[in-house]
Design a protein around this motif. Sequence first.
Motif, PDB file in Angstrom:
ATOM      1  N   PHE A  17     -12.976  17.918   7.945  1.00  0.00           N
ATOM      2  CA  PHE A  17     -13.127  17.286   6.641  1.00  0.00           C
ATOM      3  C   PHE A  17     -13.182  15.767   6.819  1.00  0.00           C
ATOM      4  N   HIS A  18     -14.279  15.159   6.371  1.00  0.00           N
ATOM      5  CA  HIS A  18     -14.435  13.706   6.447  1.00  0.00           C
ATOM      6  C   HIS A  18     -13.587  13.030   5.367  1.00  0.00           C
ATOM      7  N   SER A  19     -12.853  11.995   5.739  1.00  0.00           N
ATOM      8  CA  SER A  19     -11.943  11.341   4.801  1.00  0.00           C
ATOM      9  C   SER A  19     -11.917   9.835   4.998  1.00  0.00           C
ATOM     10  N   THR A  20     -11.879   9.121   3.877  1.00  0.00           N
ATOM     11  CA  THR A  20     -11.629   7.690   3.933  1.00  0.00           C
ATOM     12  C   THR A  20     -10.159   7.460   4.271  1.00  0.00           C
ATOM     13  N   GLN A  21      -9.825   6.227   4.680  1.00  0.00           N
ATOM     14  CA  GLN A  21      -8.449   5.905   5.045  1.00  0.00           C
ATOM     15  C   GLN A  21      -7.844   4.792   4.197  1.00  0.00           C
ATOM     16  N   TYR A  22      -8.654   4.090   3.433  1.00  0.00           N
ATOM     17  CA  TYR A  22      -8.118   2.997   2.618  1.00  0.00           C
ATOM     18  C   TYR A  22      -7.462   3.563   1.360  1.00  0.00           C
ATOM     19  N   ILE A  23      -6.632   2.745   0.723  1.00  0.00           N
ATOM     20  CA  ILE A  23      -6.025   3.147  -0.537  1.00  0.00           C
ATOM     21  C   ILE A  23      -6.470   2.197  -1.638  1.00  0.00           C
ATOM     22  N   ARG A  24      -6.465   2.674  -2.848  1.00  0.00           N
ATOM     23  CA  ARG A  24      -6.921   1.922  -4.016  1.00  0.00           C
ATOM     24  C   ARG A  24      -6.203   0.583  -4.169  1.00  0.00           C
ATOM     25  N   HIS A  25      -6.757  -0.295  -4.977  1.00  0.00           N
ATOM     26  CA  HIS A  25      -6.184  -1.622  -5.168  1.00  0.00           C
ATOM     27  C   HIS A  25      -4.867  -1.525  -5.933  1.00  0.00           C
ATOM     28  N   HIS A  26      -3.899  -2.324  -5.505  1.00  0.00           N
ATOM     29  CA  HIS A  26      -2.547  -2.241  -6.066  1.00  0.00           C
ATOM     30  C   HIS A  26      -2.463  -2.649  -7.536  1.00  0.00           C
ATOM     31  N   SER A  27      -3.471  -3.361  -8.040  1.00  0.00           N
ATOM     32  CA  SER A  27      -3.415  -3.810  -9.443  1.00  0.00           C
ATOM     33  C   SER A  27      -3.571  -2.663 -10.428  1.00  0.00           C
ATOM     34  N   VAL A  28      -4.218  -1.578  -9.988  1.00  0.00           N
ATOM     35  CA  VAL A  28      -4.387  -0.394 -10.844  1.00  0.00           C
ATOM     36  C   VAL A  28      -4.076   0.852 -10.002  1.00  0.00           C
ATOM     37  N   PRO A  29      -2.811   1.061  -9.687  1.00  0.00           N
ATOM     38  CA  PRO A  29      -2.453   2.126  -8.743  1.00  0.00           C
ATOM     39  C   PRO A  29      -2.799   3.536  -9.216  1.00  0.00           C
ATOM     40  N   LEU A  30      -2.975   3.705 -10.512  1.00  0.00           N
ATOM     41  CA  LEU A  30      -3.266   5.046 -11.014  1.00  0.00           C
ATOM     42  C   LEU A  30      -4.749   5.240 -11.293  1.00  0.00           C
ATOM     43  N   TYR A  31      -5.587   4.343 -10.749  1.00  0.00           N
ATOM     44  CA  TYR A  31      -7.031   4.453 -10.956  1.00  0.00           C
ATOM     45  C   TYR A  31      -7.767   4.047  -9.692  1.00  0.00           C
ATOM     46  N   THR A  32      -8.867   4.734  -9.411  1.00  0.00           N
ATOM     47  CA  THR A  32      -9.777   4.309  -8.349  1.00  0.00           C
ATOM     48  C   THR A  32     -11.200   4.675  -8.738  1.00  0.00           C
ATOM     49  N   PRO A  33     -12.161   3.777  -8.532  1.00  0.00           N
ATOM     50  CA  PRO A  33     -13.552   4.099  -8.847  1.00  0.00           C
ATOM     51  C   PRO A  33     -14.258   4.863  -7.738  1.00  0.00           C
ATOM     52  N   GLU A  34     -13.551   5.172  -6.683  1.00  0.00           N
ATOM     53  CA  GLU A  34     -14.158   5.804  -5.516  1.00  0.00           C
ATOM     54  C   GLU A  34     -13.089   6.626  -4.801  1.00  0.00           C
ATOM     55  N   PRO A  35     -13.483   7.560  -3.949  1.00  0.00           N
ATOM     56  CA  PRO A  35     -12.486   8.396  -3.274  1.00  0.00           C
ATOM     57  C   PRO A  35     -11.713   7.623  -2.213  1.00  0.00           C
ATOM     58  N   GLU A  94       0.827  -1.207   0.000  1.00  0.00           N
ATOM     59  CA  GLU A  94       0.000   0.000   0.000  1.00  0.00           C
ATOM     60  C   GLU A  94       0.864   1.261   0.000  1.00  0.00           C
ATOM     61  N   HIS A  95       1.949   1.240   0.762  1.00  0.00           N
ATOM     62  CA  HIS A  95       2.865   2.382   0.746  1.00  0.00           C
ATOM     63  C   HIS A  95       3.470   2.575  -0.641  1.00  0.00           C
ATOM     64  N   GLU A  96       3.736   1.473  -1.336  1.00  0.00           N
ATOM     65  CA  GLU A  96       4.297   1.571  -2.679  1.00  0.00           C
ATOM     66  C   GLU A  96       3.311   2.217  -3.644  1.00  0.00           C
ATOM     67  N   VAL A  97       2.023   1.915  -3.491  1.00  0.00           N
ATOM     68  CA  VAL A  97       1.006   2.576  -4.315  1.00  0.00           C
ATOM     69  C   VAL A  97       1.055   4.082  -4.072  1.00  0.00           C
ATOM     70  N   TRP A  98       1.122   4.488  -2.810  1.00  0.00           N
ATOM     71  CA  TRP A  98       1.198   5.913  -2.474  1.00  0.00           C
ATOM     72  C   TRP A  98       2.436   6.551  -3.099  1.00  0.00           C
ATOM     73  N   ARG A  99       3.590   5.881  -3.005  1.00  0.00           N
ATOM     74  CA  ARG A  99       4.823   6.431  -3.571  1.00  0.00           C
ATOM     75  C   ARG A  99       4.689   6.643  -5.070  1.00  0.00           C
ATOM     76  N   LEU A 100       4.153   5.642  -5.758  1.00  0.00           N
ATOM     77  CA  LEU A 100       3.999   5.733  -7.208  1.00  0.00           C
ATOM     78  C   LEU A 100       3.052   6.863  -7.591  1.00  0.00           C
ATOM     79  N   VAL A 101       1.887   6.909  -6.951  1.00  0.00           N
ATOM     80  CA  VAL A 101       0.897   7.923  -7.288  1.00  0.00           C
ATOM     81  C   VAL A 101       1.421   9.316  -6.929  1.00  0.00           C
ATOM     82  N   SER A 102       2.058   9.459  -5.769  1.00  0.00           N
ATOM     83  CA  SER A 102       2.612  10.752  -5.365  1.00  0.00           C
ATOM     84  C   SER A 102       3.610  11.263  -6.394  1.00  0.00           C
ATOM     85  N   ARG A 103       4.478  10.373  -6.865  1.00  0.00           N
ATOM     86  CA  ARG A 103       5.491  10.772  -7.845  1.00  0.00           C
ATOM     87  C   ARG A 103       4.850  11.237  -9.150  1.00  0.00           C
ATOM     88  N   GLU A 104       3.885  10.467  -9.636  1.00  0.00           N
ATOM     89  CA  GLU A 104       3.252  10.807 -10.906  1.00  0.00           C
ATOM     90  C   GLU A 104       2.420  12.085 -10.800  1.00  0.00           C
TER      91      GLU A 104
END
Length: 297
Positions: free
Chosen positions: A140-158, A64-74
């Motif tokens: 500000f209300h916020s979710t805490q989960y992160i998107r699925h690792h199979s598609v790190p640059l896409y999420t169907p929900e916030p 999950e941290h790797e997904v964050w790193r990738l998305v943050s960089r892009e």
Amino acid sequence: MFEEAQYLAPVTRRADGGVEVELSRSHPGFADEVYRERRNRIAGLAMDHRRGDPIPEVEYTDEEHEVWRLVSRELSASHAEYAVADYLDGAARLKLPTERIPQLEEVSEALHPLTGFRYLPAAGLVPLRDFYGSLADSYFHSTQYIRHHSVPLYTPEPDVVHEVIGHANMLASDRFAALYRVAGEAARRVESREALEFVSKVFWFTLEFGVMHEGGALKAYGAGILSSYGEIREFRTVDIRDLDLVAMGTMQYDITHYQDILYAAQSMTQLEDVVGTFWADCTDDSIAALSASAKTP
């Protein structure tokens, strides 16, 4: 938060007391039992939270941290080209970590001294009036989960990428934070469902999917665009219209696709003058009059 998008993953409390996040069959994580169980546990942490208590920590995995790193960089590379100056200034003030997912409590502690805002964990759908009304109190209300690792640059929900990279950087800007707050005051002031939906649609087309002319180019400031790897590269190609309160407040939009109509402010000052003033002054009667004008031939 994308209130409508939460319908893609409603959250329920089971008879045994457990929490179930109901992912649709088209969700990237639908067939991943490990991911689904993590979503359930993370949602449960939010459901058990009470305002004023420390936000419960999520033990994120290396994946999950790797997904964050990738998305943050892009996204960072795209922000340098496409984001408005006030968003970039907010990001520079907040200094979100790029190598790991920050905890919401950590984001709150960094954000509060800047603009007074704090985060609240959300399991899923937050009713319109609760979500927007909390903005008036600088929450500000916020979710805490992160998107699925199979598609790190896409999420169907916030997910936490949208909620934090998209919104927290805006909330770290004094001018944007003031707009969030006045939007919350408007939502708390109006009484009818129709007026509340009008207020929320204006929010959608501005603080979620707003664009602005700046420095001779069209830039983005909406959190929905600035947290989307794909949409941030496409927004300049869609139908760009001038700010129009009636059109924004009555427009029907599709949350499952990139927005094909966007409304551009000529400047941050115009956004504050037009949209900020609307939220500051609107009432059920004034919104009813605006809505009626949209139906007049």
